[in-house]
Design a protein around this motif. Sequence first.
Motif, short mmCIF file in Angstrom:
data_model
loop_
_atom_site.label_atom_id
_atom_site.label_comp_id
_atom_site.label_asym_id
_atom_site.label_seq_id
_atom_site.Cartn_x
_atom_site.Cartn_y
_atom_site.Cartn_z
N PRO A 107 0.67 -1.25 0.10
CA PRO A 107 0.04 -0.06 -0.02
C PRO A 107 0.86 1.31 -0.05
O PRO A 107 0.62 2.31 -0.61
CB PRO A 107 -0.67 -0.04 1.17
CG PRO A 107 -0.74 -1.65 1.77
CD PRO A 107 0.46 -2.08 1.14
N ILE A 108 1.92 1.23 0.76
CA ILE A 108 2.79 2.41 0.64
C ILE A 108 3.32 2.79 -0.60
O ILE A 108 3.41 3.82 -1.12
CB ILE A 108 3.82 2.27 2.06
CG1 ILE A 108 3.47 2.19 3.39
CG2 ILE A 108 4.74 3.48 1.88
CD1 ILE A 108 4.60 1.78 4.46
N ALA A 109 3.70 1.69 -1.15
CA ALA A 109 4.41 1.86 -2.65
C ALA A 109 3.31 2.28 -3.72
O ALA A 109 3.64 3.00 -4.41
CB ALA A 109 4.82 0.43 -3.03
N ALA A 110 2.34 1.74 -3.36
CA ALA A 110 1.12 2.25 -4.60
C ALA A 110 0.77 3.77 -4.52
O ALA A 110 0.84 4.57 -5.35
CB ALA A 110 -0.10 1.25 -4.29
N VAL A 111 0.78 3.94 -3.09
CA VAL A 111 0.35 5.63 -2.84
C VAL A 111 1.74 6.32 -3.19
O VAL A 111 1.49 7.22 -3.86
CB VAL A 111 -0.16 5.77 -1.52
CG1 VAL A 111 -0.15 7.23 -1.10
CG2 VAL A 111 -1.32 5.17 -1.04
N GLY A 112 3.02 5.81 -2.88
CA GLY A 112 4.07 6.39 -3.30
C GLY A 112 4.13 6.67 -4.83
O GLY A 112 4.53 8.08 -5.31
N PHE A 113 3.94 5.72 -5.79
CA PHE A 113 3.73 6.24 -7.17
C PHE A 113 2.75 7.19 -7.48
O PHE A 113 2.83 7.94 -8.47
CB PHE A 113 3.44 4.69 -7.69
CG PHE A 113 4.62 3.83 -8.19
CD1 PHE A 113 5.67 4.26 -9.03
CD2 PHE A 113 4.68 2.72 -7.48
CE1 PHE A 113 6.44 3.21 -9.13
CE2 PHE A 113 5.88 1.70 -7.45
CZ PHE A 113 6.84 2.13 -8.75
N THR A 114 1.49 7.30 -6.72
CA THR A 114 0.84 8.42 -7.24
C THR A 114 1.35 9.76 -6.71
O THR A 114 1.18 10.72 -7.56
CB THR A 114 -0.61 8.28 -6.53
OG1 THR A 114 -0.38 8.37 -4.95
CG2 THR A 114 -1.14 7.23 -6.73
N VAL A 115 2.15 9.98 -5.76
CA VAL A 115 2.59 11.03 -5.27
C VAL A 115 4.03 11.17 -5.99
O VAL A 115 4.16 12.39 -6.54
CB VAL A 115 3.30 10.81 -3.73
CG1 VAL A 115 4.16 11.94 -3.33
CG2 VAL A 115 1.76 10.86 -2.68
N LEU A 116 4.54 10.20 -6.68
CA LEU A 116 5.74 10.45 -7.62
C LEU A 116 5.11 11.06 -8.85
O LEU A 116 5.80 11.95 -9.55
CB LEU A 116 6.24 8.94 -7.77
CG LEU A 116 7.17 9.00 -9.10
CD1 LEU A 116 8.58 9.75 -8.62
CD2 LEU A 116 7.82 7.55 -9.41
N ALA A 117 3.91 10.53 -9.15
CA ALA A 117 3.22 11.21 -10.60
C ALA A 117 3.12 12.72 -10.34
O ALA A 117 3.30 13.23 -11.36
CB ALA A 117 1.98 10.41 -10.84
N TYR A 118 2.57 13.20 -9.38
CA TYR A 118 2.23 14.56 -8.81
C TYR A 118 3.58 15.33 -9.09
O TYR A 118 3.69 16.24 -9.59
CB TYR A 118 1.67 14.71 -7.55
CG TYR A 118 1.45 16.30 -7.25
CD1 TYR A 118 0.28 17.14 -7.79
CD2 TYR A 118 2.62 16.87 -6.82
CE1 TYR A 118 0.24 18.15 -7.59
CE2 TYR A 118 2.34 18.31 -6.16
CZ TYR A 118 1.36 18.93 -6.70
OH TYR A 118 1.22 20.39 -6.66
N ALA A 119 4.83 14.70 -8.38
CA ALA A 119 5.77 15.59 -8.20
C ALA A 119 6.64 15.65 -9.44
O ALA A 119 7.05 16.74 -10.04
CB ALA A 119 6.85 14.82 -7.09
N ALA A 120 6.56 14.73 -10.22
CA ALA A 120 7.23 14.50 -11.68
C ALA A 120 6.20 15.50 -12.56
O ALA A 120 6.85 16.40 -13.25
CB ALA A 120 7.13 13.06 -12.55
N GLY A 121 5.08 15.55 -12.29
CA GLY A 121 4.31 16.46 -13.37
C GLY A 121 4.79 18.18 -12.85
O GLY A 121 4.92 18.80 -13.72
N ALA A 122 4.65 18.11 -11.66
CA ALA A 122 5.05 19.47 -11.08
C ALA A 122 6.47 20.08 -11.59
O ALA A 122 6.76 21.23 -11.99
CB ALA A 122 4.88 19.58 -9.63
N VAL A 123 7.50 18.80 -11.45
CA VAL A 123 8.86 19.44 -11.98
C VAL A 123 8.82 19.97 -13.61
O VAL A 123 9.58 20.89 -13.84
CB VAL A 123 9.88 18.31 -11.76
CG1 VAL A 123 11.05 18.58 -12.32
CG2 VAL A 123 9.77 18.15 -10.30
N LEU A 124 7.98 19.13 -14.18
CA LEU A 124 7.87 19.45 -15.73
C LEU A 124 6.99 20.48 -15.90
O LEU A 124 6.69 20.77 -17.21
CB LEU A 124 7.34 18.22 -16.45
CG LEU A 124 8.51 16.91 -16.39
CD1 LEU A 124 7.65 15.87 -17.15
CD2 LEU A 124 9.95 17.24 -17.13
#
Length: 499
Positions: free
Chosen positions: A220-237
């Motif tokens: 569960p931690i990893a799954a939520v982590g991937f969604t947060v990663l998606a937000y952060a990667a999008g924001a960086v771009l």
Amino acid sequence: MTAGLDLALLLGAAVLLVAIGAVRFSTRLGVPSLLVYLALGVAIGEAGLGIRFDDAELTRVLGFCALIVIIAEGGLTARWSTLRPVLGLAAALSTVGVLVSILVVGLVVHLLLGLDWRLALLYGAVLSSTDAAAVFATLRRLRLPPRLVATLEAESGMNDAPVVILVVLLSRAEGGHPWWYEVFLVGYELGVGAAVGLAAGLAGRFALRRAALPSSGLYPIAAVGFTVLAYAAGAVLHASGFLAVYVAGVLLGNARLPHRQAILGFADGLAWLAQIGLFVLLGLLATPSRLDAAVLPAVVAGLALLLLARPLSVLVAALPFRVNLREQAFLSWAGLRGAVPIVLATIPLSERVPGADRLFDAVFVLVVIFTLLQAGTLAPAARRLRVTAPAELAEIHVETAPLERMRADLLQLEVPPGSRLAGVHVDELRLPVGASVTLVLRDGAGFVPGPDTRLKAGDSVLIVATAGVRDEVERRLRAVSRRGRLARWFGEYGEDRDG
């Protein structure tokens, strides 16, 4: 040295536990729990316990963090089979509908309240986003057709992205780029945000399906982590992180990952924690002594939104799609506002836009008034418009090893009074291979049914269905609920002829 931390933890734990207890209390009274959380924030603020908090920038940052978790949970629990048919309508509501809503509300408050165009359009933009937390929490308590629920949930998950972009653009100092550049910027942010979410979701599916993590609690931690990663990667771009979160969540939630029910349960708990913290924080930021002056603009903007902007935006967005007038009316009434507009109102507040403090107060008052008005009347409105589906299947989130190995879901079917399911034998349901009725609850007692067991009004039926046949099971039971024992003579799957 730790005295301040200890006191903060004591107060935080007390607020959290009171908020959790308030969920049951608010459900009994029919009052949306978000209002209770807002009230808690006001109670511990300067008008209550005397805690003064006026950091709009910090509220904005923490609000965005909470929205990431809430939108991720909405994406993880969305089923692609019900989302796919309404994706076009939800996208139209999240783009064309948003623009119509902004223009209508902006025009009304400009004419009636005498606001300048920039501030008037900010009112429209801040209020144009439906709230994911309010929609998810309210609609999942109602038995509605999957088409309506999926449309409203997808819209609330998708419309944050364009609205945040527009609010940020309107909050910037004037004299910036030409209009065509801003249009290109919006398109870039949405397009790249969707691509980033797709990439993060696919990467998460690949990794979690093949990873042999030492503990089930890490999934569960990893799954939520991937969604947060998606937000952060999008924001960086410089793209839309919120759209990236939703897309990644949908991909992960429909991937049949290991320990899927644990992932959904963890995401649900995190979303509740985010909602509680967000609403309490927003209540803490509010200044009660200023709210009286905000009632008139709140009522004007709210009525413009509820009676003009939302119905017109639904009408325009639904034109290319087969949506009857009753469904359009319910979509118009069910466009709930909650924490998202209040969080968005902190953007012009932190940018020190003239009139932003009055905008924040008006939005706060509007959310309280119209949440009470709308959320409490959704169930009667659905019955009045005849869009209820009391016999619709509901998924029960239970993690068991046998269900995990079978890749199956546990579904609950209610047999309401007057339903044509009453009187049907279990074998006449003609469920496909891979699905079976496992338990019937009748008059407070449960029993394992046989093929000749006849269903009665008031029964609760538990059905185990593998992932491959779940959609077929839903279509079949929907057909029997409409046609009863004669369903097979009207088409095995009972497609709704009304569209």
